[in-house]
Design an enzyme around this catalytic site. Structure first.
Site, PDB file in Angstrom:
ATOM      1  N   LYS A   1       0.830  -1.214   0.000  1.00  0.00           N
ATOM      2  CA  LYS A   1       0.000   0.000   0.000  1.00  0.00           C
ATOM      3  C   LYS A   1       0.859   1.256   0.000  1.00  0.00           C
ATOM      4  CE  LYS A   1      -4.244   1.876   1.889  1.00  0.00           C
ATOM      5  NZ  LYS A   1      -5.429   1.592   2.720  1.00  0.00           N
TER       6      LYS A   1
ATOM      7  N   LYS B   1     -20.697   3.947  -2.674  1.00  0.00           N
ATOM      8  CA  LYS B   1     -19.736   4.134  -3.759  1.00  0.00           C
ATOM      9  C   LYS B   1     -20.409   3.815  -5.096  1.00  0.00           C
ATOM     10  CE  LYS B   1     -15.494   3.190  -1.165  1.00  0.00           C
ATOM     11  NZ  LYS B   1     -14.234   2.388  -1.105  1.00  0.00           N
TER      12      LYS B   1
ATOM     13  N   GLU C   1      -9.523   1.704  12.239  1.00  0.00           N
ATOM     14  CA  GLU C   1     -10.695   1.845  11.382  1.00  0.00           C
ATOM     15  C   GLU C   1     -11.739   0.811  11.787  1.00  0.00           C
ATOM     16  OE1 GLU C   1     -11.263   2.467   6.738  1.00  0.00           O
ATOM     17  OE2 GLU C   1     -11.092   0.338   7.231  1.00  0.00           O
TER      18      GLU C   1
END
Length: 225
Positions: free
Chosen positions: A74, A133, A160
């Site tokens: 990432k 989304k 998260e």
């Protein structure tokens, strides 16, 4: 003499690698501890609902800390500087918890119960339930910070937390498997079918919520969608 120099270079190199490894492990350790703190809070809520109430909104809880390989990937994809301060600032889902609920109302209710605790700081909220989304993905993402007390002092660790219904979780799991199989290059017809499936899942959530309210009546203090 040459052999001794080579041995010295190898020793220094190995020592440096060990130091990097230890620093990386300590970096991830903070997130494991932060995850454990939030996991415990959710486990307490879950047990309280089981023991004291006639309805438990939590169906399933899963948690994880990104693996070193996943984190490095990432960082590379997003072009983030490789120092730990930059990674801390740019990546907020190193530690993650997914709370699967029965109904849409439950997702908001549990989010409120968690974030109203006085040692929790809300860093960011992305409501993909109210605003899905484009591909149909729905979930409530909340980035919280929780204090972790180490021998070196207190650190604030971001975690998260994703709140979603069973239908949302089933769809997201299917989408993930399809994207993995096609290495993110999913054919257009499959993307269309995924979007249709997301719409069907959303319709199911709405119908089940309505049935639930008819049977039990609306609960006070919950958000209606």
């Amino acid at each position: 003499m040459a052999d001794s120099l080579d041995d010295q270079q190898i020793t220094v190199s190995s020592g440096a690698l060990r130091a990097m490894r230890d620093e990386f492990q300590r970096f991830l350790m903070e997130y494991r501890f932060g995850l454990a703190e939030v996991d415990t809070k959710i486990a307490i809520l879950r047990e309280e609902f089981q023991e004291m109430h006639d309805y438990n909104p939590i169906e399933h809880v899963s948690s994880r800390v990104k693996t070193p390989d996943s984190l490095v990937d990432k960082v590379r994809r997003k072009g983030i500087d490789t120092d730990f301060d930059s990674i801390r600032a740019a990546i907020t889902d190193i530690a993650g918890i997914r709370v699967t609920c029965s109904f849409i109302d439950d997702a908001y209710r549990l989010s409120d119960l968690l974030t109203q605790q006085d040692d929790i700081t809300v860093r960011d909220v992305k409501d993909y339930i109210a605003h899905p989304k484009a591909n149909g993905y729905k979930s409530l993402h909340v980035i919280v910070e929780v204090p972790v007390f180490l021998s070196t002092g207190r650190v604030q660790v971001p975690v998260e937390v994703q709140f979603r219904t069973i239908a949302m979780d089933f769809w997201a799991s299917l989408e993930h498997k399809i994207y993995y199989k096609y290495e993110r290059l999913v054919p257009a017809d499959l993307l269309d079918q995924l979007k249709d499936a997301a719409d069907t899942a959303a319709e199911l959530d709405t119908r089940m919520e309505q049935l639930h309210r008819e049977i039990r009546g609306p609960r006070p203090g919950v958000v209606s969608i």
